[in-house]
Design a protein around this motif. Structure first.
Motif, PDB file in Angstrom:
ATOM      1  N   LEU A  26       0.821  -1.212   0.000  1.00  0.00           N
ATOM      2  CA  LEU A  26       0.000   0.000   0.000  1.00  0.00           C
ATOM      3  C   LEU A  26       0.857   1.266   0.000  1.00  0.00           C
ATOM      4  N   VAL A  27       1.981   1.234   0.713  1.00  0.00           N
ATOM      5  CA  VAL A  27       2.871   2.400   0.722  1.00  0.00           C
ATOM      6  C   VAL A  27       3.456   2.633  -0.668  1.00  0.00           C
ATOM      7  N   LEU A  28       3.905   1.574  -1.335  1.00  0.00           N
ATOM      8  CA  LEU A  28       4.470   1.729  -2.676  1.00  0.00           C
ATOM      9  C   LEU A  28       3.413   2.225  -3.657  1.00  0.00           C
ATOM     10  N   TRP A  29       2.165   1.705  -3.530  1.00  0.00           N
ATOM     11  CA  TRP A  29       1.096   2.222  -4.391  1.00  0.00           C
ATOM     12  C   TRP A  29       0.876   3.704  -4.120  1.00  0.00           C
ATOM     13  N   PHE A  30       0.833   4.082  -2.842  1.00  0.00           N
ATOM     14  CA  PHE A  30       0.559   5.472  -2.472  1.00  0.00           C
ATOM     15  C   PHE A  30       1.622   6.409  -3.037  1.00  0.00           C
ATOM     16  N   LEU A  31       2.880   5.984  -2.996  1.00  0.00           N
ATOM     17  CA  LEU A  31       3.970   6.834  -3.468  1.00  0.00           C
ATOM     18  C   LEU A  31       4.024   6.910  -4.988  1.00  0.00           C
ATOM     19  N   THR A  32       3.758   5.785  -5.663  1.00  0.00           N
ATOM     20  CA  THR A  32       3.925   5.743  -7.118  1.00  0.00           C
ATOM     21  C   THR A  32       2.669   6.165  -7.880  1.00  0.00           C
ATOM     22  N   ASP A  33       1.511   5.637  -7.494  1.00  0.00           N
ATOM     23  CA  ASP A  33       0.295   5.885  -8.260  1.00  0.00           C
ATOM     24  C   ASP A  33      -0.516   7.074  -7.752  1.00  0.00           C
ATOM     25  N   PHE A  34      -0.555   7.255  -6.436  1.00  0.00           N
ATOM     26  CA  PHE A  34      -1.387   8.327  -5.873  1.00  0.00           C
ATOM     27  C   PHE A  34      -0.622   9.654  -5.847  1.00  0.00           C
ATOM     28  N   LEU A  35       0.520   9.676  -5.166  1.00  0.00           N
ATOM     29  CA  LEU A  35       1.313  10.901  -5.109  1.00  0.00           C
ATOM     30  C   LEU A  35       2.144  11.109  -6.373  1.00  0.00           C
ATOM     31  N   GLN A  36       2.484  10.003  -7.034  1.00  0.00           N
ATOM     32  CA  GLN A  36       3.290  10.046  -8.264  1.00  0.00           C
ATOM     33  C   GLN A  36       4.585  10.828  -8.061  1.00  0.00           C
ATOM     34  N   PHE A  67       6.899  -6.985  -5.083  1.00  0.00           N
ATOM     35  CA  PHE A  67       6.416  -5.973  -4.143  1.00  0.00           C
ATOM     36  C   PHE A  67       5.732  -4.790  -4.828  1.00  0.00           C
ATOM     37  N   LEU A  68       5.688  -4.791  -6.146  1.00  0.00           N
ATOM     38  CA  LEU A  68       5.106  -3.686  -6.903  1.00  0.00           C
ATOM     39  C   LEU A  68       3.767  -4.096  -7.506  1.00  0.00           C
ATOM     40  N   HIS A  69       2.861  -3.121  -7.677  1.00  0.00           N
ATOM     41  CA  HIS A  69       1.534  -3.426  -8.217  1.00  0.00           C
ATOM     42  C   HIS A  69       1.077  -2.342  -9.179  1.00  0.00           C
ATOM     43  N   ASN A  70       0.182  -2.742 -10.053  1.00  0.00           N
ATOM     44  CA  ASN A  70      -0.352  -1.840 -11.067  1.00  0.00           C
ATOM     45  C   ASN A  70      -1.688  -1.273 -10.600  1.00  0.00           C
ATOM     46  N   GLY A  71      -1.637  -0.245  -9.771  1.00  0.00           N
ATOM     47  CA  GLY A  71      -2.851   0.390  -9.290  1.00  0.00           C
ATOM     48  C   GLY A  71      -3.313  -0.161  -7.953  1.00  0.00           C
ATOM     49  N   PHE A 245     -12.944  -0.206   3.940  1.00  0.00           N
ATOM     50  CA  PHE A 245     -12.466   1.098   3.476  1.00  0.00           C
ATOM     51  C   PHE A 245     -11.586   0.945   2.241  1.00  0.00           C
ATOM     52  N   LEU A 246     -10.690  -0.058   2.259  1.00  0.00           N
ATOM     53  CA  LEU A 246      -9.803  -0.269   1.125  1.00  0.00           C
ATOM     54  C   LEU A 246     -10.566  -0.741  -0.108  1.00  0.00           C
ATOM     55  N   VAL A 247     -11.624  -1.540   0.094  1.00  0.00           N
ATOM     56  CA  VAL A 247     -12.455  -1.964  -1.040  1.00  0.00           C
ATOM     57  C   VAL A 247     -13.079  -0.759  -1.716  1.00  0.00           C
ATOM     58  N   VAL A 248     -13.693   0.129  -0.901  1.00  0.00           N
ATOM     59  CA  VAL A 248     -14.330   1.329  -1.449  1.00  0.00           C
ATOM     60  C   VAL A 248     -13.298   2.207  -2.143  1.00  0.00           C
ATOM     61  N   LEU A 249     -12.129   2.358  -1.496  1.00  0.00           N
ATOM     62  CA  LEU A 249     -11.075   3.195  -2.066  1.00  0.00           C
ATOM     63  C   LEU A 249     -10.588   2.625  -3.389  1.00  0.00           C
ATOM     64  N   SER A 250     -10.500   1.283  -3.481  1.00  0.00           N
ATOM     65  CA  SER A 250     -10.052   0.662  -4.725  1.00  0.00           C
ATOM     66  C   SER A 250     -11.051   0.887  -5.852  1.00  0.00           C
ATOM     67  N   LEU A 251     -12.347   0.891  -5.515  1.00  0.00           N
ATOM     68  CA  LEU A 251     -13.372   1.136  -6.531  1.00  0.00           C
ATOM     69  C   LEU A 251     -13.255   2.555  -7.057  1.00  0.00           C
ATOM     70  N   PHE A 252     -13.061   3.522  -6.143  1.00  0.00           N
ATOM     71  CA  PHE A 252     -12.874   4.901  -6.575  1.00  0.00           C
ATOM     72  C   PHE A 252     -11.566   5.044  -7.360  1.00  0.00           C
ATOM     73  N   GLY A 253     -10.558   4.263  -6.953  1.00  0.00           N
ATOM     74  CA  GLY A 253      -9.269   4.341  -7.607  1.00  0.00           C
ATOM     75  C   GLY A 253      -9.307   4.014  -9.082  1.00  0.00           C
ATOM     76  N   ARG A 254     -10.282   3.192  -9.486  1.00  0.00           N
ATOM     77  CA  ARG A 254     -10.390   2.837 -10.906  1.00  0.00           C
ATOM     78  C   ARG A 254     -10.822   4.016 -11.755  1.00  0.00           C
ATOM     79  N   PHE A 255     -11.414   5.036 -11.120  1.00  0.00           N
ATOM     80  CA  PHE A 255     -11.909   6.176 -11.871  1.00  0.00           C
ATOM     81  C   PHE A 255     -11.021   7.400 -11.722  1.00  0.00           C
ATOM     82  N   LEU A 256      -9.918   7.268 -10.970  1.00  0.00           N
ATOM     83  CA  LEU A 256      -9.021   8.415 -10.774  1.00  0.00           C
ATOM     84  C   LEU A 256      -8.101   8.595 -11.980  1.00  0.00           C
TER      85      LEU A 256
END
Length: 256
Positions: A26-36, A67-71, A245-256
């Motif tokens: 989750l930290v790696l996703w947050f740094l790479t995909d969310f904060l970029q 350890f890396l993920h696509n979204g 919470f993470l399920v809901v966040l992941s659903l919203f994440g598909r539209f970000l």
């Protein structure tokens, strides 16, 4: 065995490797995909799986994609699988053997992907190979170590394993990582399961209770009330609240 009855605090204490892996995803996703962030994106490019670059000598790419993920959706569902199926195995094997098995299966999954198509520039990443390695250990238990897993949990693991394997044939899924990760987990199972005992949450709690008592002996007349309050329904609500919470966040994440 696969139903999580621990409080959130207990989960972190009882299963530090699984907790650490989920946090890392989750930290790696947050740094790479969310904060970029630039350094994080560079780290992802450095660690993503590319068979042609492995062929060119960048062998660390057999390890780092684990350890890396696509979204967020990808990171969440692999982490959710870890939360469900990793804790029992971590306690049965111990932290060192569980870590060894997880890395071995993940590397075998990436190595199998490389051997099938070594010249490919198609990127691949994710913990799926390592997670299928967990399934491989459980499948070995069902077939050869029935003393470690009861009939009900055997049925659960086989049904979920079959569904997961069938879904691996969907477009965009690295079927080779799943298949070879499964083989890796099954192959290493006889080694890591040596001297293993069946999972019991009561024994885990007793073990940590003894560890606490060895360091400090104290009498608390409200001890059992506190245990019911923090280790029972409220504790489970905290853990499942985080998951929802993470399920809901992941659903919203598909539209970000």
């Amino acid at each position: 065995m696969f139903l999580r009855n621990e409080s959130f605090k207990e989960f972190l204490r009882f299963y530090p490797i699984v907790s650490g892996l989920v946090a890392l995803h989750l930290v790696l996703w947050f740094l790479t995909d969310f904060l970029q962030l630039g350094f994080a994106i560079g780290l992802e490019r450095w660690g993503i799986g590319l068979n042609a670059l492995v062929l060119n000598g960048e062998y660390w790419r057999l390890v780092t994609p684990i350890f890396l993920h696509n979204g967020l959706g990808h990171a969440f569902f692999n982490s959710f699988s870890l939360i469900l199926f990793g804790p029992a195995l971590e306690q049965m094997l111990g932290k060192v053997k569980f870590s060894m098995m997880y890395l071995f299966a993940g590397i075998i999954g990436n190595l199998g992907t490389f051997l099938i198509n070594p010249d490919s520039f198609q990127p691949h990443l994710g913990a799926s190979g390592a997670i299928f390695g967990i399934f491989g250990v459980y499948v070995f238990m069902v077939m050869n170590r029935k003393d470690l897993i009861d009939a009900a949990n055997s049925q659960i693991i086989m049904v979920i394993f079959i569904l997961g394997f069938v879904m691996s044939f969907r477009p965009g899924i690295n079927i080779y990582a799943h298949l070879f990760g499964l083989i890796g987990g099954f192959a290493i199972a006889p080694v890591v399961l040596r001297n293993a005992r069946s999972f019991s949450l009561w024994q885990v709690r007793a073990k940590y209770a003894r560890s606490y008592d060895d360091h400090e002996v104290r009498f608390d007349p409200n001890r059992w009330q506190k245990r019911r309050r923090f280790g029972g329904v409220n504790g489970k609500n905290i853990l499942w609240g985080v998951i929802i919470f993470l399920v809901v966040l992941s659903l919203f994440g598909r539209f970000l």
